[in-house]
Design a protein around this motif. Structure first.
Motif, short mmCIF file in Angstrom:
data_model
loop_
_atom_site.label_atom_id
_atom_site.label_comp_id
_atom_site.label_asym_id
_atom_site.label_seq_id
_atom_site.Cartn_x
_atom_site.Cartn_y
_atom_site.Cartn_z
N PRO A 75 72.63 -41.87 23.87
CA PRO A 75 73.50 -42.25 25.06
C PRO A 75 74.42 -43.31 24.65
CG PRO A 75 71.38 -43.42 25.12
CD PRO A 75 71.26 -42.48 24.17
N LEU A 76 75.57 -43.15 25.48
CA LEU A 76 76.92 -43.77 25.11
C LEU A 76 77.44 -44.70 26.03
CD1 LEU A 76 78.86 -43.72 22.54
CD2 LEU A 76 80.19 -42.09 23.49
N ILE A 77 77.67 -45.93 25.67
CA ILE A 77 78.54 -46.91 26.55
C ILE A 77 80.03 -46.25 26.73
CG2 ILE A 77 79.12 -49.12 27.14
CD1 ILE A 77 76.77 -50.12 25.65
N ALA A 78 80.30 -46.37 28.02
CA ALA A 78 81.57 -45.87 28.61
C ALA A 78 81.99 -46.60 29.75
CB ALA A 78 81.47 -44.35 29.02
N GLN A 79 83.39 -46.59 29.89
CA GLN A 79 83.96 -47.08 31.27
C GLN A 79 84.05 -45.88 32.30
OE1 GLN A 79 84.64 -50.31 32.03
NE2 GLN A 79 83.39 -50.59 30.10
N VAL A 80 83.35 -45.86 33.26
CA VAL A 80 83.17 -44.59 34.45
C VAL A 80 83.97 -45.17 35.50
CG1 VAL A 80 82.05 -42.82 35.29
CG2 VAL A 80 81.30 -43.88 32.97
N SER A 81 85.00 -44.32 35.96
CA SER A 81 85.38 -44.50 37.31
C SER A 81 85.95 -43.30 38.18
CB SER A 81 86.99 -45.47 37.04
OG SER A 81 87.90 -44.91 36.51
N GLY A 82 86.39 -43.22 39.25
CA GLY A 82 86.62 -41.88 39.88
C GLY A 82 86.79 -42.07 41.21
N THR A 83 87.35 -41.13 41.92
CA THR A 83 87.33 -41.02 43.25
C THR A 83 86.69 -39.70 43.81
OG1 THR A 83 89.44 -39.77 42.98
CG2 THR A 83 89.64 -42.07 43.29
N VAL A 84 86.81 -39.69 45.06
CA VAL A 84 86.16 -38.70 45.75
C VAL A 84 87.40 -38.44 47.13
CG1 VAL A 84 84.61 -39.85 47.31
CG2 VAL A 84 84.31 -37.28 47.01
N LYS A 85 87.55 -37.16 47.25
CA LYS A 85 88.55 -36.92 48.30
C LYS A 85 88.08 -35.77 49.06
CE LYS A 85 92.65 -35.90 46.32
NZ LYS A 85 93.83 -35.21 45.69
N ASP A 86 88.35 -35.89 50.43
CA ASP A 86 87.90 -34.90 51.42
C ASP A 86 89.26 -34.07 51.66
OD1 ASP A 86 90.07 -36.04 53.26
OD2 ASP A 86 88.24 -37.25 54.45
N LEU A 87 89.05 -32.91 52.70
CA LEU A 87 89.74 -32.05 52.79
C LEU A 87 91.20 -32.63 53.54
CD1 LEU A 87 87.36 -29.04 54.09
CD2 LEU A 87 88.23 -29.32 51.96
N LYS A 90 92.03 -37.65 52.18
CA LYS A 90 91.51 -38.98 52.14
C LYS A 90 90.73 -39.45 50.94
CE LYS A 90 88.75 -42.34 54.67
NZ LYS A 90 87.64 -42.38 55.51
N THR A 91 91.17 -40.58 50.10
CA THR A 91 90.70 -40.64 48.81
C THR A 91 89.68 -42.00 48.96
OG1 THR A 91 92.34 -39.38 47.90
CG2 THR A 91 90.84 -40.87 46.67
N VAL A 92 88.71 -41.95 48.60
CA VAL A 92 87.65 -42.93 48.57
C VAL A 92 87.56 -43.33 47.10
CG1 VAL A 92 85.27 -43.80 49.03
CG2 VAL A 92 86.62 -42.46 50.86
N PRO A 93 87.53 -44.67 46.42
CA PRO A 93 87.21 -45.02 45.20
C PRO A 93 85.99 -44.93 44.96
CG PRO A 93 88.15 -46.84 46.44
CD PRO A 93 88.18 -45.82 47.26
N LEU A 94 85.53 -44.73 43.69
CA LEU A 94 83.97 -44.61 43.35
C LEU A 94 83.84 -46.00 42.67
CD1 LEU A 94 83.23 -40.89 42.38
CD2 LEU A 94 82.68 -42.25 44.56
N SER A 95 83.00 -46.71 42.72
CA SER A 95 82.67 -47.90 42.16
C SER A 95 81.19 -47.80 41.19
CB SER A 95 82.59 -49.16 43.08
OG SER A 95 82.18 -50.39 42.35
#
Length: 144
Positions: A75-87, A90-95
């Motif tokens: 396993p590797l330590i990383a910085q993970v971020s992201g978003t989820v977008k609907d049709l 509309k974008t929701v940030p992922l924490s």
């Protein structure tokens, strides 16, 4: 926490059977010598104990995304971020929160699932100064 790790590994490797790019039930992207395993599922798949241990909300209207980063089988330590977008775009940030256990590191985030629809995920995994991006679509369903 060992049960949490086992569950998240199982979820990461088995729930993703719906994806076209799945090999043996596994969703992953390979970036050079780094492999990013990922999966998303409704939080009702979690038992109450596991949800509590991971500090996740267990609800029919909450999804979970689970990401792990592996290099050389470790396993590797990383910085993970992201978003989820609907049709409707509309974008929701992922924490994402890091969950560390002996021999495993997971990154988990939650997002709302109000109705059945296909969502677009964009996940950024940063290791040092290198950022890898994975994009995928997932049809989501509110839980029962």
């Amino acid at each position: 926490m060992k049960r949490l790790g086992l569950f998240l590994i199982t979820a990461c490797l088995s729930v993703g059977v719906m994806a076209a790019d799945v090999i043996k039930g596994e969703r992953k992207e390979v970036f050079g010598d780094v492999t990013v395993h990922y999966n998303t599922f409704n939080s009702t798949f979690l038992t109450p104990d596991i949800a509590k241990g991971a500090e996740l909300i267990r609800s029919k209207n909450q999804g979970v995304i689970n990401v792990s980063v592996i290099k050389g089988g470790k396993p590797l330590i990383a910085q993970v971020s992201g978003t989820v977008k609907d049709l409707t775009s509309k974008t929701v940030p992922l924490s994402f929160r890091q969950i560390t256990e002996p021999g495993a590191i997971y990154y988990v985030a939650q997002y709302p699932v109000d109705q059945q629809e296909t969502r677009t995920f964009e996940i950024k995994v940063q290791i040092g100064d290198k950022i890898n991006t994975l994009n995928f679509n997932q049809e989501l369903f509110p839980g029962q």
